[in-house]
Design an enzyme around this catalytic site. Structure first.
Site: not given
Ligand code: APR
Length: 225
Positions: A54, A197, A57, A105, A171, A213, A90
């Site tokens: 962390y 997305n 991050r 979260h 996202g 995004a 963040d």
């Molecule tokens: N623009 C739009 N979407 C994007 C981009 C971008 N530039 N880059 C990646 N993505 C999308 C990916 O296609 C994916 O669907 O963002 C998503 C990221 O997915 P994850 O990595 O699973 O992240 P997230 O959905 O936020 O995870 C949810 O999981 O591990 C836990 O607590 C953690 O809050 C997190 C939760």
């Protein structure tokens, strides 16, 4: 026309600000086993490793800048009734000018004391010997909701989902509950559901717009201001 918009964001909205996502190729969970750095058991086993994860991050988030997608959402809130729920820890939504995102979260820039349960602003590194600013007990932890723990603000989120006309998911892979169920909940309450997305997550959306995004979010917002 005035809309009641609920927006859910995930790591993808901060990807173009240089912050890692979790499940994309090279994502954070491919670098660090989540069992070691995002569970209470992992923290009990090796708090030093969790602080290292962390601290890295937190430093990355401090060095990052909000991108056009964060700014577009802040702009939308000046024209429509927007409830922003973020899975992100963040502070880029705040730094783009959105006043009160719901951090379900938790937040990188806060510390939680397991002894007195107080949460404190904390922007620097944290170590195993870091003491609580309130009760001085050692053992502070990042104020992050780990796997197996209860997300924050669920009542407020439920109220927003029961009363929205549009639900927008931005996202997020839709892999983690309870956020993964929000689109279906909003739709059951009569909302139109939209996904913005990089690639479709195959969730229950009436409309899916794919792309980065920083492109798809400003274009979407432009339709409402
Ligand atoms: N623009 C739009 N979407 C994007 C981009 C971008 N530039 N880059 C990646 N993505 C999308 C990916 O296609 C994916 O669907 O963002 C998503 C990221 O997915 P994850 O990595 O699973 O992240 P997230 O959905 O936020 O995870 C949810 O999981 O591990 C836990 O607590 C953690 O809050 C997190 C939760």
């Amino acid at each position: 026309m005035a809309e009641q918009i609920v927006i859910l964001t995930g790591a993808g909205i901060s990807a173009e600000s240089g912050l890692g996502t979790f499940r994309d190729a090279g994502g954070l969970w491919t670098q660090y086993p989540l069992e070691d750095v995002a569970t209470p058991e992992g923290f009990a086993r090796n708090a030093g490793l969790v602080h290292e994860f962390y601290n890295m991050r937190r430093r990355d988030a401090r060095a990052a800048q909000p991108n056009a997608a964060h700014h577009a959402i802040a702009k939308l809130a000046a024209h429509q009734q927007v409830t922003l729920v973020t899975q992100n820890v963040d502070d880029l939504h705040e730094r783009a000018g959105f006043a009160d995102p719901i951090h379900m979260h938790g937040e990188l820039m806060r510390a939680l004391c397991p002894t007195c349960t107080q949460s404190h602003a904390w922007t620097g590194d944290m170590q195993t010997e870091s003491a609580c600013p309130s009760c001085d007990a050692p053992g502070l932890r990042p104020d992050i909701v780990w796997f197996g723990e209860i997300p924050y603000h669920m009542e407020r989120i439920g109220a927003a989902l029961s009363d929205c006309s549009i639900f927008v998911s931005i996202g997020t892979s839709g892999e983690v509950w309870p956020a993964a169920g929000f689109a279906a909940e909003a739709r059951a309450n009569g909302a139109r559901t939209i996904e913005l997305n990089l690639e479709p997550s195959n969730g229950p959306f009436d409309e899916v717009r794919t792309g980065p995004a920083t492109q798809v979010v400003p274009a979407f917002v432009a339709e409402f201001i």
